[in-house]
Design an enzyme around this catalytic site. Structure first.
Site, PDB file in Angstrom:
ATOM      1  N   HIS A 289      -5.295  -8.048  -2.159  1.00 13.20           N
ATOM      2  CA  HIS A 289      -5.111  -6.973  -1.188  1.00 13.20           C
ATOM      3  C   HIS A 289      -5.353  -7.441   0.250  1.00 13.20           C
ATOM      4  O   HIS A 289      -4.518  -7.229   1.132  1.00 13.20           O
ATOM      5  CB  HIS A 289      -6.044  -5.813  -1.514  1.00 13.20           C
ATOM      6  CG  HIS A 289      -5.863  -4.641  -0.596  1.00 13.20           C
ATOM      7  ND1 HIS A 289      -4.722  -3.873  -0.599  1.00 13.20           N
ATOM      8  CD2 HIS A 289      -6.674  -4.110   0.368  1.00 13.20           C
ATOM      9  CE1 HIS A 289      -4.827  -2.925   0.312  1.00 13.20           C
ATOM     10  NE2 HIS A 289      -5.998  -3.040   0.915  1.00 13.20           N
TER      11      HIS A 289
ATOM     12  N   HIS B  19      -0.815   4.584  -0.739  1.00 15.23           N
ATOM     13  CA  HIS B  19      -1.747   5.626  -0.289  1.00 15.23           C
ATOM     14  C   HIS B  19      -1.335   7.049  -0.674  1.00 15.23           C
ATOM     15  O   HIS B  19      -1.119   7.910   0.187  1.00 15.23           O
ATOM     16  CB  HIS B  19      -1.943   5.535   1.223  1.00 15.23           C
ATOM     17  CG  HIS B  19      -2.922   4.473   1.628  1.00 15.23           C
ATOM     18  ND1 HIS B  19      -4.246   4.494   1.236  1.00 15.23           N
ATOM     19  CD2 HIS B  19      -2.770   3.358   2.394  1.00 15.23           C
ATOM     20  CE1 HIS B  19      -4.868   3.440   1.736  1.00 15.23           C
ATOM     21  NE2 HIS B  19      -3.996   2.728   2.432  1.00 15.23           N
TER      22      HIS B  19
ATOM     23  N   ASP C 109       0.828  -1.206   0.000  1.00 10.94           N
ATOM     24  CA  ASP C 109       0.000   0.000   0.000  1.00 10.94           C
ATOM     25  C   ASP C 109       0.867   1.264   0.000  1.00 10.94           C
ATOM     26  O   ASP C 109       1.759   1.402   0.842  1.00 10.94           O
ATOM     27  CB  ASP C 109      -0.893   0.021   1.238  1.00 10.94           C
ATOM     28  CG  ASP C 109      -1.636  -1.295   1.450  1.00 10.94           C
ATOM     29  OD1 ASP C 109      -1.074  -2.371   1.147  1.00 10.94           O
ATOM     30  OD2 ASP C 109      -2.768  -1.261   1.940  1.00 10.94           O
TER      31      ASP C 109
ATOM     32  N   ASP D  14      -4.538  -0.096  -2.859  1.00  6.47           N
ATOM     33  CA  ASP D  14      -4.560   1.049  -1.942  1.00  6.47           C
ATOM     34  C   ASP D  14      -3.560   2.118  -2.364  1.00  6.47           C
ATOM     35  O   ASP D  14      -2.741   2.600  -1.577  1.00  6.47           O
ATOM     36  CB  ASP D  14      -4.325   0.611  -0.494  1.00  6.47           C
ATOM     37  CG  ASP D  14      -5.619   0.156   0.178  1.00  6.47           C
ATOM     38  OD1 ASP D  14      -6.628  -0.028  -0.546  1.00  6.47           O
ATOM     39  OD2 ASP D  14      -5.625  -0.017   1.404  1.00  6.47           O
TER      40      ASP D  14
ATOM     41  N   ASN E 248      -9.222  -2.149  -1.140  1.00  5.97           N
ATOM     42  CA  ASN E 248     -10.501  -1.648  -0.634  1.00  5.97           C
ATOM     43  C   ASN E 248     -10.676  -0.146  -0.851  1.00  5.97           C
ATOM     44  O   ASN E 248     -11.787   0.345  -1.020  1.00  5.97           O
ATOM     45  CB  ASN E 248     -10.673  -1.993   0.845  1.00  5.97           C
ATOM     46  CG  ASN E 248      -9.612  -1.379   1.731  1.00  5.97           C
ATOM     47  OD1 ASN E 248      -8.419  -1.598   1.547  1.00  5.97           O
ATOM     48  ND2 ASN E 248     -10.035  -0.600   2.717  1.00  5.97           N
ATOM     49  N   HIS E 249      -9.567   0.605  -0.880  1.00 10.04           N
ATOM     50  CA  HIS E 249      -9.712   2.048  -1.080  1.00 10.04           C
ATOM     51  C   HIS E 249     -10.021   2.388  -2.538  1.00 10.04           C
ATOM     52  O   HIS E 249     -10.637   3.431  -2.795  1.00 10.04           O
ATOM     53  CB  HIS E 249      -8.478   2.780  -0.566  1.00 10.04           C
ATOM     54  CG  HIS E 249      -8.466   2.885   0.930  1.00 10.04           C
ATOM     55  ND1 HIS E 249      -9.002   3.963   1.605  1.00 10.04           N
ATOM     56  CD2 HIS E 249      -8.022   2.024   1.881  1.00 10.04           C
ATOM     57  CE1 HIS E 249      -8.876   3.762   2.911  1.00 10.04           C
ATOM     58  NE2 HIS E 249      -8.293   2.593   3.101  1.00 10.04           N
TER      59      HIS E 249
END
Length: 332
Positions: free
Chosen positions: A185, A9, A7, A45, A80-81
């Site tokens: 993920h 982000h 991830d 993510d 999930n994001h």
């Protein structure tokens, strides 16, 4: 050889650091692929908690194009994001990311809505747009609410099912199998395999593209994207085993072994849950957990990557402040 990055982000500097650590990105600022025939996998993510989301997506697409000319490849799986944002859930969106959406739509318009050119080139021009944004901060000061509304509208245009950025994300699966390793993920469970990996990937892709039959709303693929046991949300394999009873550990290992046997894989690699101790493996190293919370919007930790050669894997960890210094753990 395969390298896996967790991830990121929205943190472009940490993403570049991780890619450099993996040996696939030049360190001269030119964003050139240096991985040869390496296969790079990014575990999702990319969205939320940081301000350079589209820039990172652009960088990875550019690197994939370069890699394929050399016999390598870049694969991404959605997390999930990504699915949250396609659903319109913007709870974790950084204010700068809303601005990036506004800027990118402006750039797309300048490029006569040529998506391929604008998207691939965004990594090269996004910094200039960010600098211009900073210069205009005084102008927007009294109008921040209007600016925020513009950003929300721009994000919705890009990421709603059928939006151009949602369709870009639809190119990526939620489960990827490369030889006898599987990448996702959150975590794959037996009932996911029973439903069908390709079927799940297709469901999510169709939903992101806004494709549906007749006049019905696009089908939301719950088994892949919604619920604690969905592929992108599952944390079963990422729990700290030091706090578990032996029978609980045995149960989880049994579920993992059943899943791997059903899909014909020897090991699974997951992100999603930040690992305070860094990249690690559990259950006889049949599961690797590689989310180290590297983004400044999460734990702001030093990047780490997983390297897989043949049947063995090892963590490559940053040492000090420079990505050129690294610690390589022995293969397991």
């Amino acid at each position: 050889m395969r390298c896996v990055v967790g991830d990121v982000h929205g943190d472009l500097s940490k993403a570049r650091w991780a890619l450099n650590l993996a040996g696939v990105l030049s360190s001269d600022g030119r964003d050139l692929w240096t991985g040869g025939e390496t296969v790079l996998v990014q575990l999702g993510d990319i969205l939320d908690r940081g301000e350079d989301e589209i820039a990172i997506l652009s960088l990875l697409r550019s690197l994939d194009m370069q890699a394929r000319l050399q016999g390598g490849a870049v694969f991404q799986v959605n997390g999930n994001h990504e699915t949250m944002n396609v659903e319109g859930d913007y709870r974790y969106v950084d204010s700068g990311a809303f601005d990036e959406c506004t800027d990118f739509l402006e750039y797309l318009n300048e490029r006569n809505h040529n998506w391929e050119e604008a998207f691939i080139d965004w990594i090269a021009v996004s910094e200039r747009y960010k600098e211009n944004r900073g210069k205009s901060r005084n102008y927007w000061g009294p109008l921040n609410l209007v600016k925020r509304q513009r950003g929300v509208i721009a994000r919705s245009v890009l990421l709603q099912p059928g939006g151009r950025l949602a369709r870009e994300l639809a190119r990526h699966p939620i489960v990827l199998k490369v030889n006898d390793w599987v990448f996702c993920h959150g975590g794959l469970l037996p009932h996911h395999v029973g439903y069908g990996i390709e079927r799940m990937n297709t469901d999510v892709s169709h939903w992101m593209k806004g494709e549906h039959e007749d006049d019905t709303a696009p089908f939301l693929p719950f088994i892949g994207t919604r619920g604690y046991d969905s592929v992108v949300w599952n944390r079963l394999y990422s729990k700290d085993t030091s706090d578990m009873a032996d029978n609980q550990i045995d149960q989880i290992q049994g579920v993992l072994e059943e899943t791997l046997q059903a899909i014909g894989a020897k090991a699974m690699v997951v992100g999603h849950t930040p690992q305070i101790t860094g990249v690690n493996c559990e259950y006889n190293c049949s599961i690797w957990r590689i989310d180290v919370g590297m983004s400044s919007g999460v734990l702001d930790s030093r990047p780490e990557v997983l390297e897989i050669k043949g049947n063995k894997a090892r963590a490559i960890r940053s040492h000090g402040e420079a990505s050129s210094e690294s610690q390589v753990l022995d293969y397991i």
